[in-house]
Design an enzyme around this catalytic site. Structure first.
Site, short mmCIF file in Angstrom:
data_model
loop_
_atom_site.label_atom_id
_atom_site.label_comp_id
_atom_site.label_asym_id
_atom_site.label_seq_id
_atom_site.Cartn_x
_atom_site.Cartn_y
_atom_site.Cartn_z
N ARG A 93 0.81 -1.22 0.00
CA ARG A 93 0.00 0.00 0.00
C ARG A 93 0.84 1.28 0.00
NH1 ARG A 93 -5.23 -0.05 3.73
NH2 ARG A 93 -5.76 1.45 2.11
N HIS A 168 -7.17 -1.73 12.92
CA HIS A 168 -7.20 -0.27 12.89
C HIS A 168 -8.20 0.22 13.93
CE1 HIS A 168 -5.77 0.47 8.45
NE2 HIS A 168 -4.79 0.70 9.31
N CYS A 264 -13.90 2.78 6.35
CA CYS A 264 -12.68 2.55 5.59
C CYS A 264 -12.76 3.18 4.20
CB CYS A 264 -12.40 1.05 5.45
SG CYS A 264 -11.76 0.27 6.95
#
Length: 280
Positions: A93, A168, A264
């Site tokens: 990423r 997260h 997200c």
């Protein structure tokens, strides 16, 4: 209680190239194929729902080499017109961070900070009027907390995540009313000390049950009145209504294969506050 929605500006990225070919969280299983047309339809439903509620949605151009770009919340954190860029923990990423910074530069944002320490944007930063809540344990570096506090000039509250399913902060905690410091969260995602901190700071928080957390029900977005959340988190609907919110269930089941849902997919672009009347 009467709740008022505040118009928001969001940044999203269509899942044009979304796929699961690697695994960097427990939700990702490359053996389970993604139905890309369905993923696009579900994402478009979310985008259109924001617009129908009076919010502005800006679009980031997807790149074929970056299948996780649909999870736009991870690309930056924006507070008071200032942009703290991301630095991703996984090489898969890395390039997303520059794609986000380029979008901000093109859109005319000038106060953009390229971070020295790993942080994954609003994946691990949650904004309330009083605090910047900051997750650590799986992705973002604890060093990023001090960097964020210095850049934004806001007190940062570090919270330790201990369950890899909630890798997260935005999978375990949602800000329901940023102006009133009102949140909902799942205690089991946090260390004992962090649970104690959350209970002290937010004694009236909506505390989620495990079944709703596993459905990624905390990966939600609130405008102060409407709470868009995964439709499988049915146990949160009545508690939200009891507090005066209007839950808006959304089906993002295909995107859940990548470990993300409503939040997200949604980065909030918080502008610089307007000058107070009479200020010089």
């Amino acid at each position: 209680m009467n709740r008022d929605a505040t118009p928001r500006r969001y940044l999203m990225c269509a899942p044009a190239h979304f796929r699961v070919t690697y695994s960097i969280n427990p939700w990702m299983d490359p053996s389970k194929p993604v139905d890309l047309p369905l993923a696009n339809t579900q994402w478009e439903d979310l985008r259109d729902r924001y617009r129908s509620l009076g919010h502005t949605v800006e679009l980031l151009t997807p790149r074929p080499d970056l299948p996780d770009m649909v999870f736009a919340a991870n690309g930056a954190t924006v507070i008071d017109g200032r942009v703290l860029g991301a630095l991703f923990a996984y090489r898969e990423r890395y390039a997303e961070a520059e794609a986000h910074r380029e979008w901000f530069r093109t859109d005319g944002w000038t106060d953009i900070h390229e971070p020295a320490h790993v942080n994954e944007g609003e994946g691990d930063f949650a904004v309330t009027a009083s605090y910047l809540l900051a997750g650590r344990g799986f992705r973002s570096s604890p060093l990023s907390h001090g960097e964020a506090q210095e850049f934004f000039g806001r007190p940062v509250i570090g919270l330790d995540l201990v369950d890899p399913r909630y890798y997260h902060l935005d999978t375990a905690l949602c800000v329901l009313d940023d102006a009133a410091d009102e949140v909902m969260y799942y205690p089991g995602a946090f260390s004992p000390g962090s649970r104690a901190v959350l209970a002290r700071l937010f004694p009236d928080a909506l505390v989620a049950e495990e079944a709703d957390a596993v459905a990624l029900g905390l990966n939600a977005v609130s405008d102060g009145r409407h709470v868009l959340l995964p439709q499988a988190a049915t146990g949160l609907l009545d508690p939200l209504r009891d507090r005066g919110f209007e839950p808006v269930p959304m089906d993002l089941g295909e995107l859940l294969k990548g470990g993300g849902s409503v939040k997200c997919c949604t980065q909030e672009l918080r502008p610089r506050p307007a000058p107070r009347e009479g200020a010089v």
